[in-house]
Design a protein around this motif. Structure first.
Motif, short mmCIF file in Angstrom:
data_model
loop_
_atom_site.label_atom_id
_atom_site.label_comp_id
_atom_site.label_asym_id
_atom_site.label_seq_id
_atom_site.Cartn_x
_atom_site.Cartn_y
_atom_site.Cartn_z
N ALA A 34 0.81 -1.22 0.00
CA ALA A 34 0.00 0.00 0.00
C ALA A 34 0.85 1.27 0.00
O ALA A 34 0.33 2.36 -0.24
N PHE A 35 2.16 1.13 0.30
CA PHE A 35 3.09 2.25 0.41
C PHE A 35 2.65 3.24 1.50
O PHE A 35 2.95 4.43 1.43
N SER A 36 1.94 2.73 2.50
CA SER A 36 1.49 3.56 3.61
C SER A 36 0.97 2.65 4.71
O SER A 36 0.69 1.47 4.46
N PRO A 37 0.81 3.14 5.94
CA PRO A 37 0.25 2.32 7.00
C PRO A 37 -1.17 1.89 6.65
O PRO A 37 -1.91 2.62 5.99
N THR A 38 -1.55 0.71 7.09
CA THR A 38 -2.93 0.23 6.86
C THR A 38 -3.62 0.14 8.22
O THR A 38 -4.16 1.12 8.70
N ASP A 39 -3.63 -1.04 8.84
CA ASP A 39 -4.30 -1.17 10.14
C ASP A 39 -3.38 -0.90 11.32
O ASP A 39 -3.82 -0.73 12.44
N THR A 40 -2.05 -0.86 11.07
CA THR A 40 -1.07 -0.65 12.13
C THR A 40 -0.38 0.68 11.91
O THR A 40 0.16 0.94 10.83
N MET A 41 -0.39 1.53 12.94
CA MET A 41 0.12 2.89 12.80
C MET A 41 1.50 3.04 13.45
O MET A 41 1.72 2.57 14.57
N PRO A 42 2.45 3.71 12.78
CA PRO A 42 3.74 4.02 13.41
C PRO A 42 3.58 5.14 14.42
O PRO A 42 2.88 6.12 14.17
N LEU A 43 4.23 5.01 15.56
CA LEU A 43 4.14 6.02 16.62
C LEU A 43 5.43 6.79 16.82
O LEU A 43 5.40 7.98 17.11
N SER A 44 6.55 6.12 16.72
CA SER A 44 7.84 6.75 16.99
C SER A 44 8.48 7.25 15.70
O SER A 44 8.10 6.85 14.59
N VAL A 45 9.48 8.10 15.86
CA VAL A 45 10.21 8.61 14.70
C VAL A 45 10.90 7.47 13.96
O VAL A 45 10.89 7.41 12.73
N ARG A 46 11.52 6.55 14.72
CA ARG A 46 12.23 5.46 14.05
C ARG A 46 11.27 4.53 13.31
O ARG A 46 11.60 4.00 12.25
N ALA A 47 10.06 4.34 13.86
CA ALA A 47 9.07 3.50 13.18
C ALA A 47 8.64 4.15 11.87
O ALA A 47 8.51 3.48 10.84
N LYS A 48 8.41 5.45 11.89
CA LYS A 48 8.02 6.16 10.67
C LYS A 48 9.15 6.13 9.64
O LYS A 48 8.90 5.96 8.44
N ALA A 49 10.39 6.27 10.12
CA ALA A 49 11.53 6.22 9.20
C ALA A 49 11.66 4.84 8.55
O ALA A 49 11.88 4.73 7.34
#
Length: 230
Positions: A190-205
């Motif tokens: 999907a090239f983006s979060p689906t049902d699970t969301m990143p919370l931290s900066v390292r997770a988003k990176a």
């Protein structure tokens, strides 16, 4: 050593993650010879060597952890991510130049790199979130490191009963390797979060890097296929 199970959750099985790692290493090793064979075989040998002490410590379930084992497990996942990223860069060069490989070989290599990327990032997410698999199963929730990802089960406790029954608050649910592999797959598609969301900066990176690699790979493969049709 981990303390007694504080959440009432059984320690996670070791082998789903081991099987995933072996599949990823096998796909990486099987890349065409144009992909730096010396580097590939060295990475595979190091990855397998790192696995041995981890299996000795926890042969069946992830019940024990030391500082060295935690660092080794994270390093193993990082090694696979970095090595596969190098292969992705090589593939981009091959896709944007004439290269020596035919279309079928490049297409197969693209699939190998994509699948390896999904497993590699899934392993990295699994090892880092909330302190890793041993921490998630054994630590009191108040003692866990801050979460990198928010799963649906983390907030379903106030839903209808049959949904709330599977929430982390009511059932003691904790994410396993399969959960991290699944959302690594969905993020790569999907090239983006689906049902699970990143919370931290390292997770988003990390999720951003995985999604960007998947998008670039898909775009270039499609472009190469179109050029072959013309």
């Amino acid at each position: 050593m981990a303390p007694a199970d504080s959440l009432g959750t059984a320690a996670e099985h070791r082998w789903p993650a081991v099987i995933g790692l072996l599949i990823a290493l096998g796909l990486y090793a099987a890349l065409p010879s144009a992909f730096l064979p010396g580097l590939r075989y060295t990475v595979v040998a190091i990855g397998l060597a790192m696995l041995i002490p981890l299996l000795v410590l926890n042969p069946r379930r992830l019940e024990k952890e030391t500082r060295w084992s935690k660092n080794l497990a994270v390093a193993q996942a990082l090694l696979l991510v970095v090595a596969n990223t190098v292969a992705l860069v090589q593939l981009i060069i091959l896709l944007t130049t004439s290269g020596d490989l035919d279309g079928r070989t490049i297409l197969l290599a693209s699939l190998q790199i994509w699948v390896t990327n999904i497993i590699a990032f899934g392993l990295l997410f699994w090892e880092l979130d909330r302190g890793g698999p041993v921490s998630r199963a054994h630590a009191q929730r108040k003692d866990m490191p801050a979460a990198d990802f928010r799963f649906p089960q983390d907030e379903d406790h106030d839903a209808i009963d049959e949904v709330a029954a599977r929430s982390s608050q009511r059932s003691g649910w904790v994410a396993s390797f399969i959960d991290y592999a699944y959302f690594s797959l969905s993020n790569s598609m999907a090239f983006s979060p689906t049902d699970t969301m990143p919370l931290s900066v390292r997770a988003k990176a990390m999720m951003g890097l995985e999604a960007a690699g998947g998008f670039i790979l898909l775009a270039l493969v499609i472009a190469r296929a179109v050029s072959l049709l013309n």
